[in-house]
Design an enzyme around this catalytic site. Structure first.
Site, mmCIF file in Angstrom:
data_model
loop_
_atom_site.group_PDB
_atom_site.id
_atom_site.type_symbol
_atom_site.label_atom_id
_atom_site.label_comp_id
_atom_site.label_asym_id
_atom_site.label_seq_id
_atom_site.Cartn_x
_atom_site.Cartn_y
_atom_site.Cartn_z
ATOM 1 N N SER A 116 0.832 -1.205 0.000
ATOM 2 C CA SER A 116 0.000 0.000 0.000
ATOM 3 C C SER A 116 0.862 1.249 0.000
ATOM 4 C CB SER A 116 -0.854 0.068 1.270
ATOM 5 O OG SER A 116 -1.724 -1.003 1.337
ATOM 6 N N HIS A 137 -2.271 -3.280 -6.589
ATOM 7 C CA HIS A 137 -2.807 -2.832 -5.297
ATOM 8 C C HIS A 137 -4.303 -3.080 -5.238
ATOM 9 C CE1 HIS A 137 -3.638 0.504 -2.194
ATOM 10 N NE2 HIS A 137 -3.200 -0.568 -1.576
ATOM 11 N N GLU A 149 -5.229 -1.111 -8.515
ATOM 12 C CA GLU A 149 -4.305 -0.138 -9.097
ATOM 13 C C GLU A 149 -3.094 -0.903 -9.631
ATOM 14 O OE1 GLU A 149 -5.447 3.628 -6.146
ATOM 15 O OE2 GLU A 149 -3.773 2.335 -5.612
ATOM 16 N N ASN A 187 -5.354 6.071 -2.071
ATOM 17 C CA ASN A 187 -4.856 6.430 -0.735
ATOM 18 C C ASN A 187 -4.266 7.839 -0.699
ATOM 19 O OD1 ASN A 187 -5.723 4.093 0.378
ATOM 20 N ND2 ASN A 187 -3.728 3.089 0.410
HETATM 21 N N1 LIG Z 1 -5.261 -4.647 4.972
HETATM 22 C C1 LIG Z 1 -5.513 -3.760 4.002
HETATM 23 O O1 LIG Z 1 -6.512 -3.035 4.026
HETATM 24 C C2 LIG Z 1 -4.596 -3.664 2.801
HETATM 25 C C3 LIG Z 1 -5.095 -3.117 1.612
HETATM 26 C C4 LIG Z 1 -4.270 -3.074 0.490
HETATM 27 C C5 LIG Z 1 -2.969 -3.536 0.584
HETATM 28 N N2 LIG Z 1 -2.494 -4.052 1.759
HETATM 29 C C6 LIG Z 1 -1.128 -4.557 1.775
HETATM 30 O O2 LIG Z 1 -1.172 -5.973 1.641
HETATM 31 C C7 LIG Z 1 -0.083 -6.561 2.340
HETATM 32 C C8 LIG Z 1 -0.612 -7.565 3.343
HETATM 33 O O3 LIG Z 1 -1.458 -6.915 4.256
HETATM 34 P P1 LIG Z 1 -2.539 -7.710 5.138
HETATM 35 O O4 LIG Z 1 -3.433 -6.687 5.727
HETATM 36 O O5 LIG Z 1 -3.105 -8.840 4.344
HETATM 37 O O6 LIG Z 1 -1.580 -8.301 6.284
HETATM 38 P P2 LIG Z 1 -1.805 -9.577 7.213
HETATM 39 O O7 LIG Z 1 -0.948 -9.381 8.408
HETATM 40 O O8 LIG Z 1 -3.262 -9.871 7.393
HETATM 41 O O9 LIG Z 1 -1.200 -10.780 6.340
HETATM 42 C C9 LIG Z 1 0.151 -10.937 6.044
HETATM 43 C C10 LIG Z 1 0.425 -12.432 5.985
HETATM 44 O O10 LIG Z 1 1.706 -12.637 5.379
HETATM 45 C C11 LIG Z 1 2.311 -13.734 6.027
HETATM 46 N N3 LIG Z 1 3.743 -13.659 5.758
HETATM 47 C C12 LIG Z 1 4.666 -12.836 6.300
HETATM 48 N N4 LIG Z 1 5.873 -13.045 5.735
HETATM 49 C C13 LIG Z 1 5.696 -14.023 4.799
HETATM 50 C C14 LIG Z 1 6.541 -14.663 3.859
HETATM 51 N N5 LIG Z 1 7.834 -14.338 3.752
HETATM 52 N N6 LIG Z 1 6.015 -15.606 3.046
HETATM 53 C C15 LIG Z 1 4.704 -15.931 3.137
HETATM 54 N N7 LIG Z 1 3.843 -15.349 3.996
HETATM 55 C C16 LIG Z 1 4.339 -14.408 4.802
HETATM 56 C C17 LIG Z 1 1.912 -13.593 7.480
HETATM 57 O O11 LIG Z 1 2.021 -14.838 8.153
HETATM 58 C C18 LIG Z 1 0.461 -13.106 7.365
HETATM 59 O O12 LIG Z 1 -0.456 -14.177 7.369
HETATM 60 C C19 LIG Z 1 0.714 -5.409 2.948
HETATM 61 O O13 LIG Z 1 1.745 -5.060 2.078
HETATM 62 C C20 LIG Z 1 -0.327 -4.299 3.041
HETATM 63 O O14 LIG Z 1 0.243 -3.017 3.019
HETATM 64 C C21 LIG Z 1 -3.287 -4.138 2.876
#
Ligand SMILES: NC(=O)c1ccc[n+]([C@@H]2O[C@H](COP(=O)([O-])OP(=O)(O)OC[C@H]3O[C@@H](n4cnc5c(N)ncnc54)[C@H](O)[C@@H]3O)[C@@H](O)[C@H]2O)c1
Length: 279
Positions: A116, A137, A149, A187
């Site tokens: 993000s 994204h 995106e 964002n």
């Molecule tokens: N939550 C949101 O609203 C949102 C929206 C758009 C983008 N994002 C982006 O998406 C990404 C994930 O966010 P999220 O909210 O799903 O986080 P989250 O914490 O729910 O999930 C992340 C997952 O990745 C796993 N993980 C960590 N390192 C790893 C690796 N090396 N290999 C495999 N799995 C691994 C963790 O165990 C966890 O289950 C981030 O970059 C975040 O910025 C989040």
């Protein structure tokens, strides 16, 4: 197309769901099989709801779930044509993963990050083939919100951008193209705007209910700003605000004191049972 999704948390599970319902054999990689199974359970729950609502047949659900395989090994992504990364929002972790993906996948496979707030260009520069790295994204919840995106980093190739865009479109999404700039499109606009909304609560002594009533009725917003921040998660919003503020330096991008306090108190919105509202 064979697809890899790395990280099956909030976003990764949703992206894997988009992939399997879009007809792709999909490998989901997590750090443990327990977390991978939790990701699969999330997808099963979502699809069960779609079947209940009559939006998906039981047979199609079974076919979709059958396309998902789980692993803890990055090497199992070697045959993928597209890998979408959705791991923790940490530059070091993402760079390490992309360097590894770069070594094990075919040079024509596209590597996408769902970051993000990090620079896609910096993530891509950990690889020897930065031309095949793009941003994809998605928005939370990924199976529901149509927007993706498609982010062109400094050295992304036209082919990589087109492959990511076409894949998202064929999966039923509404992709848009943009350059790798802080906050990308939504964002960049929404975070300072929501922060303004939160500041107005104190400046004009307005209740959360009235602010939401004002914006839904006066500006046609489908959902009020306080309800929206509760849904996104106070912590997620504060983190995104800090990242945008650090990169662009506008005062309105910094998280309002009220949100920082709510985060410290553990009032994180819907997921904690209380934010601006009680759930
Ligand atoms: N939550 C949101 O609203 C949102 C929206 C758009 C983008 N994002 C982006 O998406 C990404 C994930 O966010 P999220 O909210 O799903 O986080 P989250 O914490 O729910 O999930 C992340 C997952 O990745 C796993 N993980 C960590 N390192 C790893 C690796 N090396 N290999 C495999 N799995 C691994 C963790 O165990 C966890 O289950 C981030 O970059 C975040 O910025 C989040």
């Amino acid at each position: 197309m064979k697809v890899g999704v790395v990280g099956l948390g909030t976003m990764g599970a949703g992206i894997a769901q988009v992939s399997v319902t879009g007809g792709h054999d999909t490998v989901g990689r997590e750090v443990s099989m327990e977390l991978a199974e939790r990701g699969r359970a999330t997808i099963e729950r979502y699809l069960a709801r779609a079947v209940e609502k009559g939006k998906l047949s039981g047979e199609k659900r079974d076919v979709a779930l059958g396309r998902l395989t789980l692993t803890t090994e990055v090497s199992e992504l070697a045959e993928c044509d597209l890998v979408i990364e959705a791991i923790v929002e940490e530059l070091g972790a993402k760079r390490e993963l992309f360097a590894e993906l770069d070594r094990i996948t075919r040079p024509d496979a596209v590597l996408a990050t769902n970051t993000s707030a990090l620079s896609v260009t910096e993530i891509a520069s950990a690889t020897e083939h930065p031309e095949r790295v793009v941003g994809m994204h998605f928005f939370n919840p990924a199976p529901v919100l149509p927007l993706v995106e498609i982010v062109r980093a400094e050295r992304s190739s036209d082919d990589a951008v087109r492959i990511a865009y076409d894949w998202a479109e064929r999966a039923g999404k509404q992709p848009v193209n943009c350059r790798d700039t802080p906050g990308f499109i939504v964002n960049r606009i929404l975070i300072p705007l929501l922060n303004d909304c939160v500041r107005v609560l104190d400046e004009a002594n307005v209740s959360a209910e009235d602010l939401d009533k004002a914006l839904t009725n006066g500006a046609g917003w489908p959902m009020g700003p306080c309800a929206l921040v509760d849904l996104v998660g106070i912590d997620v919003h504060v983190h995104a605000s800090e990242a945008l503020h650090a990169q662009l330096g506008e005062d309105r991008m910094a998280p309002p004191a009220r949100l920082v306090r709510m985060q410290a108190e553990g009032r994180l919105g819907r997921k904690s049972g209380e934010g601006f509202y009680k759930y």
